[in-house]
Design an enzyme around this catalytic site. Structure first.
Site, PDB file in Angstrom:
ATOM      1  N   ASP A  59     -33.410  49.657  47.194  1.00 39.07           N
ATOM      2  CA  ASP A  59     -32.719  49.682  45.889  1.00 39.07           C
ATOM      3  C   ASP A  59     -31.068  49.830  46.498  1.00 39.07           C
ATOM      4  OD1 ASP A  59     -31.100  50.347  43.471  1.00 39.07           O
ATOM      5  OD2 ASP A  59     -32.949  50.976  42.543  1.00 39.07           O
ATOM      6  N   TYR A 152     -20.437  44.909  31.604  1.00 41.20           N
ATOM      7  CA  TYR A 152     -20.557  43.868  32.682  1.00 41.20           C
ATOM      8  C   TYR A 152     -19.350  43.091  33.057  1.00 41.20           C
ATOM      9  CZ  TYR A 152     -22.638  39.623  35.100  1.00 41.20           C
ATOM     10  OH  TYR A 152     -22.949  38.778  36.117  1.00 41.20           O
ATOM     11  N   PRO A 182     -19.555  32.213  39.358  1.00 38.89           N
ATOM     12  CA  PRO A 182     -20.335  31.230  38.754  1.00 38.89           C
ATOM     13  C   PRO A 182     -20.286  31.527  37.147  1.00 38.89           C
ATOM     14  CG  PRO A 182     -21.696  32.385  40.162  1.00 38.89           C
ATOM     15  CD  PRO A 182     -20.756  33.202  39.958  1.00 38.89           C
ATOM     16  N   GLY A 183     -20.388  30.527  36.247  1.00 38.29           N
ATOM     17  CA  GLY A 183     -20.342  30.567  35.152  1.00 38.29           C
ATOM     18  C   GLY A 183     -21.936  30.515  34.696  1.00 38.29           C
ATOM     19  N   THR A 187     -31.410  31.455  35.887  1.00 35.02           N
ATOM     20  CA  THR A 187     -32.029  32.309  36.917  1.00 35.02           C
ATOM     21  C   THR A 187     -32.745  33.474  35.812  1.00 35.02           C
ATOM     22  OG1 THR A 187     -30.231  34.012  37.025  1.00 35.02           O
ATOM     23  CG2 THR A 187     -30.248  32.109  38.658  1.00 35.02           C
ATOM     24  N   GLU A 188     -33.181  34.620  36.613  1.00 34.46           N
ATOM     25  CA  GLU A 188     -34.010  35.575  35.883  1.00 34.46           C
ATOM     26  C   GLU A 188     -32.618  36.359  35.195  1.00 34.46           C
ATOM     27  OE1 GLU A 188     -36.714  37.660  38.291  1.00 34.46           O
ATOM     28  OE2 GLU A 188     -37.795  35.639  38.357  1.00 34.46           O
TER      29      GLU A 188
HETATM   30  P1  NDP Z   1     -31.581  36.913  39.211  1.00 34.55           P
HETATM   31  O1  NDP Z   1     -31.832  38.403  38.245  1.00 34.55           O
HETATM   32  O2  NDP Z   1     -32.366  35.931  39.321  1.00 34.55           O
HETATM   33  O3  NDP Z   1     -31.476  38.106  40.601  1.00 34.55           O
HETATM   34  C1  NDP Z   1     -30.996  39.341  40.779  1.00 34.55           C
HETATM   35  C2  NDP Z   1     -31.418  39.790  42.214  1.00 34.55           C
HETATM   36  O4  NDP Z   1     -30.706  41.104  42.364  1.00 34.55           O
HETATM   37  C3  NDP Z   1     -32.699  39.961  42.208  1.00 34.55           C
HETATM   38  O5  NDP Z   1     -33.323  39.507  43.459  1.00 34.55           O
HETATM   39  C4  NDP Z   1     -32.937  41.631  42.400  1.00 34.55           C
HETATM   40  O6  NDP Z   1     -34.037  41.794  43.123  1.00 34.55           O
HETATM   41  C5  NDP Z   1     -31.627  41.832  42.722  1.00 34.55           C
HETATM   42  N1  NDP Z   1     -31.284  43.202  42.461  1.00 34.55           N
HETATM   43  C6  NDP Z   1     -31.151  43.611  41.207  1.00 34.55           C
HETATM   44  N2  NDP Z   1     -30.690  44.956  41.232  1.00 34.55           N
HETATM   45  C7  NDP Z   1     -31.067  45.270  42.507  1.00 34.55           C
HETATM   46  C8  NDP Z   1     -30.857  46.932  42.920  1.00 34.55           C
HETATM   47  N3  NDP Z   1     -30.940  47.963  42.281  1.00 34.55           N
HETATM   48  N4  NDP Z   1     -31.295  46.786  44.292  1.00 34.55           N
HETATM   49  C9  NDP Z   1     -31.641  45.706  45.033  1.00 34.55           C
HETATM   50  N5  NDP Z   1     -31.524  44.522  44.382  1.00 34.55           N
HETATM   51  C10 NDP Z   1     -31.399  44.308  43.022  1.00 34.55           C
HETATM   52  O7  NDP Z   1     -29.963  36.813  38.775  1.00 34.55           O
HETATM   53  P2  NDP Z   1     -28.955  35.872  39.459  1.00 34.55           P
HETATM   54  O8  NDP Z   1     -29.398  35.229  40.635  1.00 34.55           O
HETATM   55  O9  NDP Z   1     -28.231  35.123  38.398  1.00 34.55           O
HETATM   56  O10 NDP Z   1     -27.809  37.054  39.817  1.00 34.55           O
HETATM   57  C11 NDP Z   1     -27.490  36.910  41.167  1.00 34.55           C
HETATM   58  C12 NDP Z   1     -26.129  37.282  41.140  1.00 34.55           C
HETATM   59  O11 NDP Z   1     -25.077  36.395  40.535  1.00 34.55           O
HETATM   60  C13 NDP Z   1     -25.714  38.643  40.257  1.00 34.55           C
HETATM   61  O12 NDP Z   1     -24.607  39.630  40.787  1.00 34.55           O
HETATM   62  C14 NDP Z   1     -25.203  38.092  38.821  1.00 34.55           C
HETATM   63  O13 NDP Z   1     -24.374  39.163  38.274  1.00 34.55           O
HETATM   64  C15 NDP Z   1     -24.470  37.188  39.423  1.00 34.55           C
HETATM   65  N6  NDP Z   1     -24.020  36.174  38.378  1.00 34.55           N
HETATM   66  C16 NDP Z   1     -25.301  35.331  37.743  1.00 34.55           C
HETATM   67  C17 NDP Z   1     -24.820  34.529  36.943  1.00 34.55           C
HETATM   68  C18 NDP Z   1     -25.683  33.736  36.095  1.00 34.55           C
HETATM   69  O14 NDP Z   1     -25.468  33.192  35.021  1.00 34.55           O
HETATM   70  N7  NDP Z   1     -26.929  33.811  36.467  1.00 34.55           N
HETATM   71  C19 NDP Z   1     -23.533  34.041  36.699  1.00 34.55           C
HETATM   72  C20 NDP Z   1     -22.402  34.754  37.477  1.00 34.55           C
HETATM   73  C21 NDP Z   1     -22.996  35.659  38.153  1.00 34.55           C
HETATM   74  P3  NDP Z   1     -34.937  43.016  42.621  1.00 34.55           P
HETATM   75  O15 NDP Z   1     -35.254  42.696  41.243  1.00 34.55           O
HETATM   76  O16 NDP Z   1     -36.361  42.498  43.516  1.00 34.55           O
HETATM   77  O17 NDP Z   1     -34.500  44.131  43.115  1.00 34.55           O
HETATM   78  C1  8X3 Z   2     -23.017  35.779  34.371  1.00 35.27           C
HETATM   79  C2  8X3 Z   2     -22.264  34.900  33.347  1.00 35.27           C
HETATM   80  O1  8X3 Z   2     -21.032  34.605  31.245  1.00 35.27           O
HETATM   81  O2  8X3 Z   2     -23.147  35.816  31.162  1.00 35.27           O
HETATM   82  O3  8X3 Z   2     -22.188  36.564  35.234  1.00 35.27           O
HETATM   83  O4  8X3 Z   2     -21.343  36.954  32.212  1.00 35.27           O
HETATM   84  S1  8X3 Z   2     -21.947  35.387  31.971  1.00 35.27           S
END
Ligand code: NDP
Ligand code: 8X3
Length: 251
Positions: A59, A152, A182-183, A187-188
């Site tokens: 973590d 956030y 990214p916008g 994903t999850e």
């Molecule tokens: P997901 O939820 O699909 O992936 C998030 C990843 O982060 C998972 O692999 C999760 O793994 C890991 N994670 C979360 N908390 C922890 C923790 N405490 N320790 C270790 N690993 C952790 O989301 P995204 O792929 O979308 O997100 C990836 C990044 O992109 C993030 O930083 C998010 O803020 C950013 N982002 C996403 C956007 C979107 O629209 N999706 C837009 C802009 C930015 P596990 O749960 O196995 O620990």
């Molecule tokens: C993820 C995109 O617009 O939900 O960082 O904050 S938004």
């Protein structure tokens, strides 16, 4: 060993897609996350395609756990060339006066403090080798603030500031620092933000063509594959149908 990339949060979404992309371009990969079963599946997939993979389950909020996992990498895995600080999340979407401090702590501890713990560990080796590349996954939420995005957005503004700060600190050591913002990417992310409410999460991506994780992985690969004298400082990447965090062209 080939070049090594370490990707935090590789069990899902952007991190998983980035692991696949960089492995496909010859990198050996260190994948991390908290879900061991998902790490095992991804490790098998990457190995079947010929990559060397080290999977580390921890973590990023746990400073001692981060130091134990990353401070004692096996010798053949210590020369990390590229660190992708991707692990992160949003939790909740409420006005600040109704906010849940558990959600606030999760976001601040993961998106800000976790990124710092990992970067401190991995940058030491980059400094001694006088090369490396740190890529921070920021967000459009680090460039603007939207209603109910409060904490956030604050954490991603912190990532924006830390990226700039790291660029100063690591400059004398020949280490590149890039931020990718990214916008909306499907994903999850929204499932996590809405605490498992799939109906609410799906609605975020309805009525327009959002980005997919692979789109961001390609941007990361573009930054990684520039020649040594070129650094991509910052990339803001949106769906064509999105103009700001809250303005979409939906059909
Ligand atoms: P997901 O939820 O699909 O992936 C998030 C990843 O982060 C998972 O692999 C999760 O793994 C890991 N994670 C979360 N908390 C922890 C923790 N405490 N320790 C270790 N690993 C952790 O989301 P995204 O792929 O979308 O997100 C990836 C990044 O992109 C993030 O930083 C998010 O803020 C950013 N982002 C996403 C956007 C979107 O629209 N999706 C837009 C802009 C930015 P596990 O749960 O196995 O620990
Ligand atoms: C993820 C995109 O617009 O939900 O960082 O904050 S938004």
């Amino acid at each position: 060993m080939e070049k090594i990339a370490l990707i935090t949060g590789a069990t899902s979404g952007i991190g998983e897609a980035t692991a696949l992309k960089l492995a496909g371009n010859g990198f050996d990969i260190i994948i991390t996350g908290r879900r061991q079963e998902r790490l095992n599946v991804l490790k098998n997939t990457l190995e079947e395609n010929g990559s060397h993979v080290l999977a580390l389950c921890f973590d990023v909020r746990d400073e001692e756990g981060v130091n134990a996992a990353l401070g004692n990498l096996p010798p053949e895995w210590q020369s990390v060339d590229v660190l992708v600080n991707n692990a992160g999340l949003a939790a909740g979407l409420e006005p600040v006066q109704q906010g849940d401090s558990l959600d606030w702590n999760r976001m601040i501890d993961t998106n800000v403090k976790g990124l710092l713990y990992v970067t401190r560990c991995i940058s030491q080796g980059m400094i001694s080798r006088k090369k490396g590349h740190v890529i921070n996954i920021g967000s459009i939420a680090g460039k603007e603030v939207y209603p109910n995005g409060n904490v956030y957005c604050a954490t991603k503004h912190a990532v924006d500031a830390l990226t700039k700060g790291m660029r100063f600190d690591l400059l004398p050591h020949n280490i590149k620092v890039t931020q990718i913002c990214p916008g909306a990417v499907e994903t999850e992310f929204s499932l996590v933000r809405f605490h498992g409410d799939k109906h609410r999460a799906d609605k975020v991506y309805e009525g327009y063509e959002c980005l997919v994780a692979h789109d961001i992985a390609e941007c990361i690969w573009f930054a990684v594959s520039r020649p040594p004298h070129v650094n991509i400082n910052d990339m803001v990447v949106m769906p064509t149908a999105q103009a700001s965090a809250s303005v979409f062209h939906k059909i």
